[in-house]
Structure formats: structure tokens, C-alpha cells
Design a protein around this motif. Structure first.
Motif, mmCIF file in Angstrom:
data_model
loop_
_atom_site.group_PDB
_atom_site.id
_atom_site.type_symbol
_atom_site.label_atom_id
_atom_site.label_comp_id
_atom_site.label_asym_id
_atom_site.label_seq_id
_atom_site.Cartn_x
_atom_site.Cartn_y
_atom_site.Cartn_z
ATOM 1 N N ILE A 74 4.030 9.327 5.741
ATOM 2 C CA ILE A 74 3.537 8.131 6.423
ATOM 3 C C ILE A 74 3.128 8.454 7.859
ATOM 4 O O ILE A 74 2.084 7.975 8.341
ATOM 5 C CB ILE A 74 4.597 7.013 6.390
ATOM 6 N N LEU A 84 -1.970 1.644 7.757
ATOM 7 C CA LEU A 84 -1.634 1.781 6.343
ATOM 8 C C LEU A 84 -1.683 0.405 5.699
ATOM 9 O O LEU A 84 -1.099 -0.552 6.208
ATOM 10 C CB LEU A 84 -0.236 2.385 6.159
ATOM 11 N N LEU A 87 0.108 1.344 -0.724
ATOM 12 C CA LEU A 87 0.964 2.430 -1.190
ATOM 13 C C LEU A 87 1.021 2.388 -2.712
ATOM 14 O O LEU A 87 1.366 1.354 -3.297
ATOM 15 C CB LEU A 87 2.380 2.288 -0.622
ATOM 16 N N ALA A 125 6.905 3.231 4.537
ATOM 17 C CA ALA A 125 5.626 2.522 4.705
ATOM 18 C C ALA A 125 5.788 1.117 5.268
ATOM 19 O O ALA A 125 4.870 0.585 5.911
ATOM 20 C CB ALA A 125 4.906 2.442 3.357
#
Length: 257
Positions: A74, A84, A87, A125
Motif C-alpha cells: 500500500i 487508492l 482493492l 488499505a
């Protein structure tokens, strides 16, 4: 049709080949920036080179069984792309025996990779996904819903992954983070191709795929692309109100509602 991938960043584990690589390719073509993750660098380099003609792709060599590896993945993604949004927890494999043939070490290794690997990645994440919302997709297996004999420990790991997905979707919905699982049935993969070449090398792939013994109502083993299609949809804006679901990709072969 706009899938909403422009400007989004995705991390996909187990993405040097198979479903993970195909999913990465679809997302890149739709405008996402993708960080590929796997343990083998040679395959990652190959995947990056193949996909880079469509958009921005990079890779991290890492083992999700290690806590510091998840954090490293990450961190590298944020350093490279600055955010981000998605995932996909795809790292895993198939390991199945009868209960009396499984060692404690077998149990620990399977759960460590398939369940705790997804936990580690999701934990790492989460602080970044919370900033703007996003999507998590955990790959599990259809047999996790209806475990047959001699299917341990993998069906237990996969069932646990489904339960985790449901609970996560309820905990993380307040951050506009959607969490789903796709339950994979028979999908063309390295493992399936090895089985084909061992069991029936005289048959073409199409002939082997359509054998009655596979017991698939749609009449054939699924393609990697077909699994990736569903994952790509679930991570897109088109699935903005889909969360907490366990969706079979199995040609109707599953028996659970």
C-alpha cells in the motif's frame, strides 16, 4: 458506458497471471492505474510489459502472508499514484484433503494466505480508502457455500472469507466503501489446464471444457475473462449500490441459494 475508472487506482493481489491479471487488464483499459502484486517477479514483469500499452501499470513483489508486506504494498501504491480506490484480494490457491489427512500446519498456511492475507491487505488499505470511499472485492469459492467431503481446509478458508466480506460491508458502509466477494467455480486456470493435459490430452480445450463430468449446467468451464468481467463490474461505479454480496461465477453449478 462509463464505468467510472478514470483517475482511480487499484491494487490487485495474485495478479501476475490468471483472473488477477485479466482483471488488471480490464481496469487499465477502462482508465484505472493498477498496482500488480505477486511473489514471482518474472511473471510480474511480463504482465506489466503486456498491460502497459493500455495505461499505467506498476508492480510490487510481495507475499501477503507477511504483515509488513501488506503495508509495503500500500505504501508503494500511494507513493507511485497518490491514492487508492480499489482493492482486489485475489491471492490464493487450491488445497483440498480429507479432515484426517490435514496437519495443523496445513490449516495454518491455508488460513494465513486466503483469509488473513485479505485481512492484512484490507487493514493496510483502509486508511486510504476512507478518504474518498472505494471498493474491496475478496475472491472466494463456490464450494465454500456447500463444502463437499475432502475439501478442507480450502472450503473453510473461503467460507470464512464470505463471512468476513458480509461483516466488513456493514462496518465500512459508513465510509462509502463497498465490500463484495466473488465465489469462483470452475474457471480456466493453470491448475485446470494441468488437470486437462493429465486427464485427457487427446481432447481439445473446448472438448475437455464441455465434458459432462464437470456437472456445469451452462455446459462448459468458464473463461478467465468471464470472471474478470464480474470483478471489474463490482469495483466500478456501475455497482455503486452493491455491497455485502457473495456472487457465484460458476455456470450455475453451485447448489446454495
Amino acid at each position: 458506458m462509463d464505468f467510472g475508472y478514470q483517475g482511480k487506482v487499484a491494487v490487485i493481489t495474485g495478479s501476475s497471471k490468471g483472473i488477477g491479471r485479466e482483471t488488471a487488464g480490464q481496469m487499465v483499459k477502462l482508465g484505472a492505474k493498477v498496482m500488480l502484486v505477486a511473489r514471482g517477479e518474472d511473471k510480474l514483469i511480463e504482465a506489466k510489459e503486456a498491460l502497459s500499452e493500455y495505461g499505467e501499470v506498476d508492480y510490487v513483489v510481495a507475499d501477503v502472508k507477511k504483515n509488513d508486506s501488506a503495508v509495503h504494498i500500500i505504501e508503494q501504491t500511494i507513493e507511485r499514484y497518490g491514492r487508492l480506490d480499489i482493492l482486489v484480494n485475489n491471492a490464493g490457491g487450491s488445497f483440498a484433503k480429507s479432515f484426517e489427512d490435514i496437519s495443523i500446519s496445513d490449516w495454518e498456511q491455508d488460513l494465513d494466505l486466503k483469509l488473513l492475507g485479505a485481512v492484512r491487505m484490507s487493514n493496510a488499505a483502509l486508511p486510504h480508502l476512507k478518504k474518498q470511499g472505494g471498493a474491496i472485492v475478496n475472491l472466494t469459492a463456490v464450494l465454500g457455500k456447500t463444502p463437499p467431503a475432502s475439501s478442507l481446509p480450502t472450503t473453510v478458508s473461503r467460507a470464512a472469507g464470505m463471512a468476513m466480506t458480509k461483516a466488513m460491508s456493514k462496518d465500512l458502509g459508513k465510509y462509502n466503501i463497498r465490500v463484495n466477494t466473488v465465489c469462483i467455480g470452475l474457471i480456466r486456470s493453470d491448475q485446470i489446464e494441468k488437470k486437462w493435459k493429465k486427464e485427457a490430452p487427446e481432447l481439445s480445450w473446448d472438448e475437455y471444457s464441455r465434458l459432462d463430468r464437470h456437472n456445469i449446467p451452462l455446459g462448459r468451464i468458464g473463461d478467465t475473462e468471464e470472471a474478470a468481467n464480474v470483478i471489474t463490474f463490482l469495483c466500478s461505479e456501475l455497482a455503486s449500490y452493491v455491497s455485502g454480496d457473495a456472487i457465484n461465477i460458476d455456470g450455475a453449478s453451485g447448489h446454495a441459494l
